[in-house]
Design a protein around this motif. Sequence first.
Motif, mmCIF file in Angstrom:
data_model
loop_
_atom_site.group_PDB
_atom_site.id
_atom_site.type_symbol
_atom_site.label_atom_id
_atom_site.label_comp_id
_atom_site.label_asym_id
_atom_site.label_seq_id
_atom_site.Cartn_x
_atom_site.Cartn_y
_atom_site.Cartn_z
ATOM 1 N N THR B 97 17.371 34.899 65.868
ATOM 2 C CA THR B 97 18.523 35.329 65.086
ATOM 3 C C THR B 97 19.022 36.677 65.617
ATOM 4 O O THR B 97 18.272 37.660 65.638
ATOM 5 C CB THR B 97 18.166 35.463 63.593
ATOM 6 O OG1 THR B 97 17.619 34.226 63.140
ATOM 7 C CG2 THR B 97 19.395 35.806 62.772
ATOM 8 N N PHE B 98 20.268 36.667 66.053
ATOM 9 C CA PHE B 98 20.882 37.873 66.605
ATOM 10 C C PHE B 98 21.955 38.391 65.648
ATOM 11 O O PHE B 98 22.635 37.609 64.977
ATOM 12 C CB PHE B 98 21.576 37.574 67.936
ATOM 13 C CG PHE B 98 20.660 37.223 69.063
ATOM 14 C CD1 PHE B 98 20.091 38.209 69.857
ATOM 15 C CD2 PHE B 98 20.370 35.901 69.346
ATOM 16 C CE1 PHE B 98 19.257 37.882 70.914
ATOM 17 C CE2 PHE B 98 19.540 35.556 70.395
ATOM 18 C CZ PHE B 98 18.977 36.550 71.183
ATOM 19 N N LYS B 108 29.497 46.924 70.208
ATOM 20 C CA LYS B 108 29.037 48.218 69.695
ATOM 21 C C LYS B 108 27.519 48.210 69.550
ATOM 22 O O LYS B 108 26.862 49.238 69.725
ATOM 23 C CB LYS B 108 29.685 48.487 68.342
ATOM 24 C CG LYS B 108 29.416 49.858 67.776
ATOM 25 C CD LYS B 108 30.132 50.026 66.439
ATOM 26 C CE LYS B 108 29.851 51.405 65.841
ATOM 27 N NZ LYS B 108 30.461 51.526 64.498
ATOM 28 N N ASN B 109 26.977 47.043 69.242
ATOM 29 C CA ASN B 109 25.532 46.958 69.082
ATOM 30 C C ASN B 109 25.114 45.485 69.060
ATOM 31 O O ASN B 109 25.886 44.617 68.680
ATOM 32 C CB ASN B 109 25.096 47.617 67.768
ATOM 33 C CG ASN B 109 23.611 47.931 67.763
ATOM 34 O OD1 ASN B 109 22.928 47.778 68.784
ATOM 35 N ND2 ASN B 109 23.105 48.355 66.621
ATOM 36 N N ILE B 110 23.893 45.228 69.496
ATOM 37 C CA ILE B 110 23.310 43.893 69.347
ATOM 38 C C ILE B 110 21.864 44.081 68.916
ATOM 39 O O ILE B 110 21.163 44.956 69.441
ATOM 40 C CB ILE B 110 23.423 43.057 70.650
ATOM 41 C CG1 ILE B 110 22.866 41.641 70.434
ATOM 42 C CG2 ILE B 110 22.736 43.724 71.811
ATOM 43 C CD1 ILE B 110 23.198 40.678 71.567
ATOM 44 N N ARG B 111 21.453 43.323 67.930
ATOM 45 C CA ARG B 111 20.091 43.471 67.392
ATOM 46 C C ARG B 111 19.438 42.097 67.278
ATOM 47 O O ARG B 111 20.113 41.089 67.047
ATOM 48 C CB ARG B 111 20.129 44.097 65.989
ATOM 49 C CG ARG B 111 20.783 45.468 65.921
ATOM 50 C CD ARG B 111 19.923 46.536 66.575
ATOM 51 N NE ARG B 111 18.622 46.675 65.950
ATOM 52 C CZ ARG B 111 18.360 47.466 64.902
ATOM 53 N NH1 ARG B 111 19.335 48.165 64.350
ATOM 54 N NH2 ARG B 111 17.142 47.560 64.412
ATOM 55 N N VAL B 112 18.126 42.070 67.433
ATOM 56 C CA VAL B 112 17.366 40.858 67.147
ATOM 57 C C VAL B 112 16.877 40.973 65.708
ATOM 58 O O VAL B 112 16.090 41.854 65.377
ATOM 59 C CB VAL B 112 16.171 40.706 68.109
ATOM 60 C CG1 VAL B 112 15.288 39.533 67.682
ATOM 61 C CG2 VAL B 112 16.663 40.493 69.527
ATOM 62 N N ILE B 123 12.909 41.531 74.117
ATOM 63 C CA ILE B 123 14.376 41.667 74.087
ATOM 64 C C ILE B 123 14.863 42.406 72.847
ATOM 65 O O ILE B 123 16.007 42.799 72.780
ATOM 66 C CB ILE B 123 15.103 40.302 74.172
ATOM 67 C CG1 ILE B 123 14.822 39.459 72.925
ATOM 68 C CG2 ILE B 123 14.750 39.559 75.442
ATOM 69 C CD1 ILE B 123 15.768 38.295 72.765
ATOM 70 N N ARG B 124 13.988 42.594 71.883
ATOM 71 C CA ARG B 124 14.417 43.290 70.660
ATOM 72 C C ARG B 124 14.442 44.809 70.844
ATOM 73 O O ARG B 124 15.024 45.522 70.033
ATOM 74 C CB ARG B 124 13.491 42.946 69.499
ATOM 75 C CG ARG B 124 12.150 43.642 69.549
ATOM 76 C CD ARG B 124 11.274 43.216 68.389
ATOM 77 N NE ARG B 124 10.101 44.039 68.249
ATOM 78 C CZ ARG B 124 8.976 43.857 68.913
ATOM 79 N NH1 ARG B 124 8.884 42.879 69.790
ATOM 80 N NH2 ARG B 124 7.933 44.649 68.718
ATOM 81 N N HIS B 125 13.794 45.285 71.902
ATOM 82 C CA HIS B 125 13.656 46.738 72.073
ATOM 83 C C HIS B 125 14.965 47.358 72.593
ATOM 84 O O HIS B 125 15.710 46.729 73.353
ATOM 85 C CB HIS B 125 12.523 47.060 73.035
ATOM 86 C CG HIS B 125 11.172 46.717 72.487
ATOM 87 N ND1 HIS B 125 10.708 47.226 71.305
ATOM 88 C CD2 HIS B 125 10.198 45.898 72.946
ATOM 89 C CE1 HIS B 125 9.492 46.752 71.054
ATOM 90 N NE2 HIS B 125 9.163 45.938 72.041
ATOM 91 N N PRO B 126 15.205 48.608 72.207
ATOM 92 C CA PRO B 126 16.454 49.279 72.629
ATOM 93 C C PRO B 126 16.642 49.339 74.144
ATOM 94 O O PRO B 126 17.767 49.281 74.614
ATOM 95 C CB PRO B 126 16.300 50.684 72.043
ATOM 96 C CG PRO B 126 15.409 50.508 70.860
ATOM 97 C CD PRO B 126 14.442 49.426 71.246
#
Lengths: 402, 185
Positions: B97-98, B108-112, B123-126
């Motif tokens: 889930t992204f 502007k931003n993408i988060r896991v 891939i969740r890390h900054p």
Amino acid sequence: MKRSLITMSIAGLLALYAGFAQAAEDEVTMAEVMALLKAQQAEIEQLKKQLVNTNQKVEATAGAVESVASTAESYAKVADWADKTHLGGYGELHYNDKENGKTDEVDNHRFVLFVEHEFSDDVRFVSEVELEHSIAGDGQNGEVEVEQAYIEWDFAKNHSATFGQFLLPVGIINETHEPDSFYGVERNPVEKNIIPATWWEAGVKLHGELAAALSYDLAIHSGLETDISGSKAFDIRGGREKVSQASAEDFAYTGRIKYTGVAGLELALAVQYQEDITQGLGADEASALFWESHFAYQAGDFALRGLYASWDIDGDEAESFGRDEQDGWYIEPSYRLTPKLGVFARYSEWDVTAGSNADTEVEQIDLGLNYWLVENVVFKVDWADQSNGDGDSFNLGLGWSF
Amino acid sequence: MRRVRLRLLIFAVFFAAGFAIPPAMARGVYLTPQEFLQQSLGSSDHVSQALWLEEVDKLRAREIFKREYPGFRVRYWQEGETTAWIFDEIGKTRSITFGVVVEGKQIKNIRVLQFRESRGSEIRHPFFTQQFIGLSLKGQSGGLSQSVDGITGATLSVRAAIRVARFALYLSGRTAPNQQVAMDD
């Protein structure tokens, strides 16, 4: 007085006539009522029949609905099972045009299917079955192998335990080796001969994160069992028992630390201790220490990976064969000319009898390209040139995964 | 005998080390949708809106995801020129889930929000997600304006993130007032 009597008489006569007239009229109405009643009775009978029919239809409909509901429930169970069960696979077909008098080959090298099933959010089963070289059986070239069959349990956030048969956490391609994920038709010779990939054992493994992008693996598992005489004495690759009625007199312990804290970069260090790689067959205990370290870096279209691995085996017997030390390394730059086309070069050195005084180190230079038809289907071509070895070849490959 | 004791000791240390780690929230949940919206738009009270997918959108979705995109509409949240999107996309076998935030025509931003795969959670890390900040769509190809460096052993998760980023950028360009319909949460 007389007039009144006359009037009353006339009124009485009129009333009597009206009564007779009403009575006659009532007799007609009753007949009609009877007819009406009969008609209604007939209608009731008809309705009763219809009610019976309707009830039968309702029963039939209810039965059909229940049947559909039951079927839907069955489908829901199947859908739920299917949602928790995953199929995948990969395969590679090779053509090897070999030099030095060797016979050219075309080989369906690997056909692999894997099945995973989630028992719950934190417990799952993972398996991988491989058919090598197309046909298995007595007198055939191939093998059917269970590469992985384990239960994985997420016992805490970012930490999991693995029980069963699993790929050891060593090297670059031992755990991830779908053909579309690496360059070269054949897997690189250092990881094949020194690590030796693909390498699986049975045991228990813990995996998790110590900090952001810093992961660990710790495993206790079955060990190698090498020959102690002949050309394959203390040969690491030949010592894989593949968890097939494997001797379990002596175990092995593997640990790895991996850092991936920079975009495109992986650094890893793995260490393994084997109690005795002969499982007690030798005169002396052949305990062994294995080290492996590697990096993989990608920046835009450019990528570079390198690996070093070595074995240090105790005991006079291993030393007598020059196999007490075995090591190798390689470095592999690559570049994506387009999103679909990449070229690579690789320089490798390895020596499985590095403990001997003879010059047995093999060098190999590989040059080639990959063309990804789509992300998971790749065509490969490469040339391999060996020094101090006879593995020169021109190779074509087709690989896929899903 | 000494070896057996050694093994038992190692097993004991092994499990003590492993199981001493306290259980946490459900596996791989790093951010709830409410937390994501709170952080992205300053409030989680925004009413979601729906973008109805037209044929051209379905075609682009198929191009990006290499499969049919299910559903007739996509839910999103908006604050001014900023839109927030939440997608599930398969990495290898399980969905990730992204949450993607688009401002103007750039990420502007993408988060896991939740990671369910066995491998590739890096891939969740900054260090990975920061590569997406400022990226936009490149010309007619619909690719990202710059390449994203992958992670060894997490190739399929990386690809899932790229697909989702492309789709969010594309859809954000399709958000016009006459296409928006309020949806109940």
